[in-house]
Enzyme design. Sequence first.
Site, PDB file in Angstrom:
ATOM      1  N   ASP A  47     135.302   8.218  85.952  1.00 56.76           N
ATOM      2  CA  ASP A  47     134.796   9.356  85.183  1.00 56.76           C
ATOM      3  C   ASP A  47     133.958   8.888  84.001  1.00 56.76           C
ATOM      4  O   ASP A  47     132.952   9.504  83.651  1.00 56.76           O
ATOM      5  CB  ASP A  47     135.961  10.224  84.682  1.00 56.76           C
ATOM      6  CG  ASP A  47     136.519  11.100  85.802  1.00 56.76           C
ATOM      7  OD1 ASP A  47     135.957  11.062  86.915  1.00 56.76           O
ATOM      8  OD2 ASP A  47     137.518  11.803  85.552  1.00 56.76           O
ATOM      9  N   LYS A 128     147.274  33.072  77.807  1.00 55.73           N
ATOM     10  CA  LYS A 128     145.889  33.474  78.057  1.00 55.73           C
ATOM     11  C   LYS A 128     145.013  32.864  76.972  1.00 55.73           C
ATOM     12  O   LYS A 128     145.029  33.291  75.819  1.00 55.73           O
ATOM     13  CB  LYS A 128     145.768  34.995  78.046  1.00 55.73           C
ATOM     14  CG  LYS A 128     144.389  35.475  78.411  1.00 55.73           C
ATOM     15  CD  LYS A 128     144.384  36.978  78.612  1.00 55.73           C
ATOM     16  CE  LYS A 128     143.053  37.470  79.141  1.00 55.73           C
ATOM     17  NZ  LYS A 128     141.926  37.204  78.264  1.00 55.73           N
ATOM     18  N   GLU A 185     139.511  27.660  81.963  1.00 59.84           N
ATOM     19  CA  GLU A 185     138.995  28.126  80.677  1.00 59.84           C
ATOM     20  C   GLU A 185     138.546  26.936  79.835  1.00 59.84           C
ATOM     21  O   GLU A 185     139.334  26.012  79.602  1.00 59.84           O
ATOM     22  CB  GLU A 185     140.117  28.887  79.963  1.00 59.84           C
ATOM     23  CG  GLU A 185     139.651  29.830  78.902  1.00 59.84           C
ATOM     24  CD  GLU A 185     139.237  31.196  79.477  1.00 59.84           C
ATOM     25  OE1 GLU A 185     139.205  31.343  80.719  1.00 59.84           O
ATOM     26  OE2 GLU A 185     138.921  32.086  78.686  1.00 59.84           O
ATOM     27  N   CYS A 437     122.054  65.617  72.547  1.00 58.47           N
ATOM     28  CA  CYS A 437     120.671  65.946  72.220  1.00 58.47           C
ATOM     29  C   CYS A 437     120.063  66.645  73.427  1.00 58.47           C
ATOM     30  O   CYS A 437     120.236  66.216  74.565  1.00 58.47           O
ATOM     31  CB  CYS A 437     119.912  64.656  71.908  1.00 58.47           C
ATOM     32  SG  CYS A 437     118.131  64.803  72.019  1.00 58.47           S
TER      33      CYS A 437
HETATM   34  S1  IVH Z   1     143.185  34.220  85.845  1.00 62.62           S
HETATM   35  C1  IVH Z   1     141.785  36.667  89.152  1.00 62.62           C
HETATM   36  N1  IVH Z   1     144.474  32.831  84.067  1.00 62.62           N
HETATM   37  O1  IVH Z   1     141.014  35.840  80.926  1.00 62.62           O
HETATM   38  C2  IVH Z   1     142.147  35.716  88.113  1.00 62.62           C
HETATM   39  N2  IVH Z   1     142.513  33.994  83.370  1.00 62.62           N
HETATM   40  O2  IVH Z   1     140.688  38.713  81.101  1.00 62.62           O
HETATM   41  C3  IVH Z   1     141.290  35.812  86.906  1.00 62.62           C
HETATM   42  N3  IVH Z   1     141.917  33.655  81.037  1.00 62.62           N
HETATM   43  O3  IVH Z   1     138.049  35.836  82.811  1.00 62.62           O
HETATM   44  C4  IVH Z   1     141.570  34.872  85.838  1.00 62.62           C
HETATM   45  N4  IVH Z   1     143.600  32.308  80.535  1.00 62.62           N
HETATM   46  O4  IVH Z   1     138.464  33.914  81.144  1.00 62.62           O
HETATM   47  C5  IVH Z   1     143.425  33.627  84.299  1.00 62.62           C
HETATM   48  N5  IVH Z   1     145.705  31.550  82.610  1.00 62.62           N
HETATM   49  C6  IVH Z   1     144.662  32.324  82.833  1.00 62.62           C
HETATM   50  C7  IVH Z   1     143.724  32.661  81.832  1.00 62.62           C
HETATM   51  C8  IVH Z   1     142.661  33.510  82.147  1.00 62.62           C
HETATM   52  C9  IVH Z   1     142.506  32.926  80.078  1.00 62.62           C
HETATM   53  C10 IVH Z   1     140.704  34.473  80.849  1.00 62.62           C
HETATM   54  C11 IVH Z   1     139.611  34.253  81.858  1.00 62.62           C
HETATM   55  C12 IVH Z   1     139.394  35.585  82.514  1.00 62.62           C
HETATM   56  C13 IVH Z   1     139.904  36.513  81.475  1.00 62.62           C
HETATM   57  C14 IVH Z   1     140.306  37.825  82.070  1.00 62.62           C
END
Ligand code: IVH
Length: 690
Positions: A47, A128, A185, A437
């Site tokens: 890498d 998240k 992310e 309007c």
């Molecule tokens: S899963 C279908 N996992 O949250 C699955 N998202 O509100 C979609 N995000 O666009 C994403 N941590 O940018 C997932 N552990 C996590 C996450 C995560 C942050 C963000 C991501 C997504 C947004 C959706």
Amino acid sequence: MSAERDVAALSAAEAEAELARLAAEIAAHDRAYYEQDAPVVSDADYDALRRRNAAIEARFPDLVRPDSPSRRVGAPAAGGFAKRRHLAPMLSLDNVFEPAEFTKFCSSVRRFLGLGEAAPLAFVGEPKIDGLSISLTYEHGRLVAGATRGDGLEGEDVTANLRTLAAVPQRLHGDAPALIEIRGEVFMAKADFLALNAAQAAAGEKIFANPRNAAAGSLRQLDPAVTAARPLSLFAYAMGETSAAVAATHGAFLDRLRGWGFAVNPLSRPLAGEAEAVAFQQEMAGRRAGLAYDIDGVVYKIDDLALQRRLGFAGRAPRWATAWKFPAEQAESVIEAIRIQVGRTGALTPVAILAPVNVGGVLVRHATLHNEDEIARKDVRIGDTVVLQRAGDVIPQIVAVVADKRPAGTAAFAFPDHCPVCGSLALRPPGEVVRRCTGGLTCPAQAVERLIHFVSRAAFDIEGLGEKTIAEFHADGLIRGPADIFRLPAHEAAIAAREGWGEVSARNLSQAIAARRRIPLARLIYALGIRRVGEATARLLARHYGSFPAWRAAMLEARVIGSEAREALGSISGIGPAIAEELAEFFAEPRNLATLDELAGLLEIEDAPPAAAGNALAGQTVVFTGQLRAMTRQEAKARAEALGAKVTDSVSRKTDLVVLGEDAGSKARRAAELGVRTISEAEWQALAEP
Ligand code: IVH
């Protein structure tokens, strides 16, 4: 490895020689790894070689070799990034804020799957991260591309930048599918963000509002060397397209991610049921402030990937996951003014102009006041101190007025009864909260807002045609209606001569417009800005009618209340009579039809492909009736739609197939009368089998 010289100190000749050496060396390692299964360097060293290659190329872009390991699909377009289509869409998540809403989410999962109310659900909980999501494509274990989320279908190709991140493996360790998209992310730790801002301030450079913006700004750099110098991290958490199954559960998938060399958030945890999820939420809320990075909630995902597949998606979000956000962050500020905005449908929306205040890491200057009743209900006045909150991604809201901070001499806000832009009467129909309007297309605000919507990302997505430009071009008569946009290239010289333009930007604009002359039907429908016709509805319509001429003809017929076309439109699952009425109204206005036909003459409108051509259900209109046994009605409907069928609620001559559950009644009889094909639930299952 020998000590490396600082890239900044290399001469062009030295760089050229080193790039040649790196290309040969990396290719030899690739052969050893892939063909002989006998790697001679550690993954970390490998890498490091790729990163060095990327860093040198970033400084000497002219020296990038045709056989460079960094060569990738799609070079950046002049002045921006090339677009890259995701193989599987990048979705967003629905939010919940309260335990009761989380319980509702769990119930809806059980209901969809036809499970009992008390059936346990196994989740994985993951913090998240508040950063930006990216997608990394690996072919035969090698990183070939990386992109931002963009509109979920298509993002920006930031491969060269992502390659500079130490947290992005250039090569997956161990076994990997021939093709896989990994999602995660990109974020900046809080301490790194503060240090970066201090350095930026010292250098007189841009200050970032929060770590999220800093991460996004650092990744979206045209010069990868800038990205390389920024402290960006990555947690991986999802997959998009894959050529082979990699795990049976999400928990096992996270283990595979770790095995391949990704960082997975160490706080992610399997949770046996709803009670454990609730406890996890509390635990994370307590630990939030002490974490090295910003989180704004916890994502809960159904662990069993087979169940995830069955649950599928509703619109842009999966049914198998939800984001449980932490409570909104609040702050106080003072209302300096109340401005009335006029939207594309003429709605007058009051906006509070605030003394700038930081709410949970974001600098807030405006807050919506919704409508005149809302202002009256809260008795919001200019000069008031108010409590603001940001919840999820939504625009800041005003929670309440701080009564004892009200200065003397304020007056209740008088909502205008004329449009502040064109002066036309603004009327509020009985029973509605919105004042509109009456100026229609003669109101510049409405015209400009419609144009802004027309070129917005989910519509025509024309780069270089921002809100300011649209407003200026409209004011100067260069664009009156949407069709004029496609005539702009004829005025390229005049545009180049405008202040702030120039030949290059005018040419780029012409090119961006030319690139959008071909447009999918769904985008065109959405772009028209018809009330209640959002992206999802536009897609439904496009799929149902298939082509522009078919849609146009059906909409003209549907203007007549009670016509077969109107009934058919209203009975498309997901449309309904209210949307049908908006469409009919739009088509009843001759100016709208003229604009549409003018556009059709200038554009190449692509037919909507049935979602999954090649299966027996694609393009078919299906009705379910009676009690289904093997899956819930909701799951059956979702499955049919995923296979490209249109599901409607009533049987007509246009119905292709009626699926008969137990005790099917009048719809079965109607199908027999009309000679529509009917099948049993067992036959349906065979057809719908994944
Ligand atoms: S899963 C279908 N996992 O949250 C699955 N998202 O509100 C979609 N995000 O666009 C994403 N941590 O940018 C997932 N552990 C996590 C996450 C995560 C942050 C963000 C991501 C997504 C947004 C959706």
